[in-house]
Scaffold this active site. Sequence first.
Site, PDB file in Angstrom:
ATOM      1  N   TYR A 285       0.942  -1.476  -0.133  1.00 13.20           N
ATOM      2  CA  TYR A 285       0.073  -0.435  -0.030  1.00 13.20           C
ATOM      3  C   TYR A 285       1.247   0.809  -0.115  1.00 13.20           C
ATOM      4  CZ  TYR A 285      -3.611   3.482   1.749  1.00 13.20           C
ATOM      5  OH  TYR A 285      -4.007   4.578   1.551  1.00 13.20           O
TER       6      TYR A 285
ATOM      7  N   CYS B  22       9.903  -8.154  41.746  1.00 17.25           N
ATOM      8  CA  CYS B  22      11.188  -8.756  42.077  1.00 17.25           C
ATOM      9  C   CYS B  22      11.278  -7.520  43.014  1.00 17.25           C
ATOM     10  CB  CYS B  22      11.851  -7.796  40.546  1.00 17.25           C
ATOM     11  SG  CYS B  22      12.176  -5.873  40.574  1.00 17.25           S
TER      12      CYS B  22
ATOM     13  N   LYS C 135     -28.577   4.445  17.643  1.00 15.47           N
ATOM     14  CA  LYS C 135     -27.606   5.738  18.374  1.00 15.47           C
ATOM     15  C   LYS C 135     -26.601   5.726  18.362  1.00 15.47           C
ATOM     16  CE  LYS C 135     -27.919   9.605  21.667  1.00 15.47           C
ATOM     17  NZ  LYS C 135     -26.449  10.101  21.539  1.00 15.47           N
TER      18      LYS C 135
ATOM     19  N   LYS D 129     -32.686   6.519  25.270  1.00 13.04           N
ATOM     20  CA  LYS D 129     -31.001   5.959  25.940  1.00 13.04           C
ATOM     21  C   LYS D 129     -31.837   5.078  26.653  1.00 13.04           C
ATOM     22  CE  LYS D 129     -28.686   9.782  25.252  1.00 13.04           C
ATOM     23  NZ  LYS D 129     -27.813  10.182  26.102  1.00 13.04           N
TER      24      LYS D 129
ATOM     25  N   CYS E  46       8.279   0.177  38.484  1.00  9.77           N
ATOM     26  CA  CYS E  46       9.234  -0.431  39.197  1.00  9.77           C
ATOM     27  C   CYS E  46      10.712  -0.363  38.222  1.00  9.77           C
ATOM     28  CB  CYS E  46       9.072  -1.915  38.903  1.00  9.77           C
ATOM     29  SG  CYS E  46      10.500  -3.436  38.502  1.00  9.77           S
TER      30      CYS E  46
ATOM     31  N   TYR F 153     -25.946  10.205   8.152  1.00  4.85           N
ATOM     32  CA  TYR F 153     -27.257   9.826   8.756  1.00  4.85           C
ATOM     33  C   TYR F 153     -27.940  11.289   7.470  1.00  4.85           C
ATOM     34  CZ  TYR F 153     -26.175  11.874  13.079  1.00  4.85           C
ATOM     35  OH  TYR F 153     -25.703  13.084  14.453  1.00  4.85           O
TER      36      TYR F 153
ATOM     37  N   ASP G  10     -23.587   6.881  19.669  1.00  2.00           N
ATOM     38  CA  ASP G  10     -22.279   7.701  21.149  1.00  2.00           C
ATOM     39  C   ASP G  10     -20.772   8.304  20.297  1.00  2.00           C
ATOM     40  OD1 ASP G  10     -22.216   9.220  22.690  1.00  2.00           O
ATOM     41  OD2 ASP G  10     -21.369   7.514  24.079  1.00  2.00           O
TER      42      ASP G  10
ATOM     43  N   GLU H 199     -32.588   4.299  13.755  1.00  9.50           N
ATOM     44  CA  GLU H 199     -31.829   3.842  13.772  1.00  9.50           C
ATOM     45  C   GLU H 199     -31.072   3.615  14.886  1.00  9.50           C
ATOM     46  OE1 GLU H 199     -30.826   7.507  11.482  1.00  9.50           O
ATOM     47  OE2 GLU H 199     -32.658   8.309  11.048  1.00  9.50           O
TER      48      GLU H 199
ATOM     49  N   CYS I 157       8.204  -3.113  44.041  1.00  8.12           N
ATOM     50  CA  CYS I 157       8.046  -3.994  43.023  1.00  8.12           C
ATOM     51  C   CYS I 157       7.427  -5.132  43.689  1.00  8.12           C
ATOM     52  CB  CYS I 157       8.878  -4.364  42.108  1.00  8.12           C
ATOM     53  SG  CYS I 157       8.165  -5.261  40.080  1.00  8.12           S
TER      54      CYS I 157
ATOM     55  N   CYS J  48      13.677  -6.781  36.236  1.00  6.76           N
ATOM     56  CA  CYS J  48      12.557  -7.561  36.457  1.00  6.76           C
ATOM     57  C   CYS J  48      12.183  -8.166  36.277  1.00  6.76           C
ATOM     58  CB  CYS J  48      11.958  -6.346  37.113  1.00  6.76           C
ATOM     59  SG  CYS J  48       9.541  -7.235  37.327  1.00  6.76           S
TER      60      CYS J  48
END
Length: 687
Positions: A38, A411, A117, A314, A426, A226, A119, A115, A408, A431
């Site tokens: 591409y 370790c 909805k 909703k 850490c 829409y 968000d 339709e 940690c 580790c």
Amino acid sequence: MGEFENLKKRTEELRAELDRHARLYYEDDAPEISDFQYDRLMRELMEIEEKHPELAAPDSPTQRIGGAPREGFVKVAHAEPMMSLENALNRDELAEFYTKLGEALSDESPEVLCEPKIDGLAVSLIYENGVFTRGSTRGDGQIGEDVTANLKTIRTMPLRLSVPVEGTLEVRGEVCIDKRGFAALNAAREENGEPLFANPRNAAAGSLRTLDPRETARRRLKIYLYQVIEPEKYGVKTQQRMLEWLKELGLPTQGGDRLCSSLEDIYAYLDEWETGRFEHPIDTDGVVVKLNDISLRPLLGVTAKAPKWAIAFKFPPEEKLTQIKNIEVTVGRTGVLTPTAVFDPIRLAGTTVRRAGLHNQDEIDKKDVRVGDFVWVRKAGEIIPEVVRVEYEKRPDGTEPFKLPEACPVCGSTAVRLPGEAAVKCTNSACPAQVKERIIYFASRSAMDITGLGEKLVGQLVEKKLLSNYADIYSLKEEQVAALDRMGDKSAQNLLAAIEKSKSRPLGAVINALGISNIGEKTAADLAERYNSLDVLAEKSREAVEELETVDGVGEIIAQSLHAWFTEPHNIALLDKLRAAGVRFEQEAKSAAAGPLPWNGLKFVLTGELSGMTRAQAGVLIKERGGKVAESVSKKTDFVVVGENPGSKYIKAQSLGVPVLDEAAFMAKLAAADSGDWPETAETAEN
């Protein structure tokens, strides 16, 4: 056919092919070619347009590449107000809307289109004679913000319509991010210690309104249309036909709509989507109900903010109450400590959920989440479980505020929170939770450049306990490597030779390979140039942190990262092992030049992937000859060095007429500068 006509034909073929492959990749999830192929097609089109500007077009796929960050958004007045919708929070309110609709139209069963909805963030698109020219946000409904450059980065939005439409066409819809993209975006932000987006709409809005189109492009937003403004001009008489016509124009629509002629039909549709939304790839928080016949809408009119012929139902948020049994802390590849709530299993959005991320200490403190608490849990974007709030009235006696450990959990090394960061990390490079990814990075091309030491081989070496940290690489024996899967004597010999060769890597590459938080290739090169010794850098990091901030690109956060890393005992032991193995810790300090350097004052910008070196290495070569390396292209830039898959800097250079050097030309320029045949300064470059 002449040469120009052949080029024109090829340009049209490339644009059509690139648009087709973009649809396959971004909309259908069914790519037919690799990213490399591409990019090759895109490069060919860019080169034709560069050499023949008369063949360039505003709807070309090359125009999707984001430019430099903007200083601010221009305000745009909407020709027709962008209204919001009234909400129905329950079925009684929806029934009331439908009854009033019928009374106003003297029709007991008015036909409506339902339709899902979306968000997302509402936007308006302007097409002039079929070509996209401007896009803006809703804003306050009267005035929005021009986000044209950012919208162009959305691959699902066509820059030219499939069917030509004369004059000005305005269409409206929503920009959003799908659930899979939202999950990936927040996972990356959490790994980097960045604040998380609360939901897909928040993510889409933040992405579209960033001032840097390049950042928008990385978010992989989607758009669904829409609405057509003045649909009667195009013979569109119903909402259902409007959606069909939008698709005929090549504009993406969400689908899933249905004609309903009774309240029972609408309720049946709601029942399907109340559970079906969890399988929908886009976050859907409800259903929009619109009068289908467009010609009847003026009879109902509008309020100050919303039309009376449509309403948004909703869905109530699906939240479940459960009790936290434990808060586990895991360590990611960058050392970030991530707390996760473990609770009694609950059913959410169609799946069983037992865990939810708590993100960081700030999030825990804000909600005051404790082990033993009863909490409400939901799925952000219907995909990522999250603790919404604590049911404090049900809190058991004896609970304690939760704090991330100062050591940690894997370790035992010191865990620190650096200034300006939300994450606790850490500091131990050895580790076990981080070791594999750190070894892979240590061996990468921009670091120690150990050919053959890739992810699968590192996985075997770690699993068989032949590597517990990256310093162990230099203790590997040929017979140990040869005994691994898909390895043999020859492969083992080649790997050991690459490991030996890596010991002489430039100091900047060695510093970069250590994997110190916030230290990248460029900063590592700057530190090497300043101190010329890894031991000196370690000493300064422990005892003279403020001095570090005088190095180009080093601020308080980076200086604190260096201090934390070089004071950790595990890391000091790693340095001792690397030194004993013969890894290069020093470089010769550069002596003051006897005279002006060949590229004194010249400004270079690097973009794309170079085959013979990394960009940071190229930057070092430029600086050694007196040049400067900048991050962004401007009229003051003298040269842009372009590798494979260049970004928006290449486009910006073309638009400003800045000279572009491919890798071969850059290498030739280096050779000429070193031979003294081409001494060049900023002054001579202008002539």
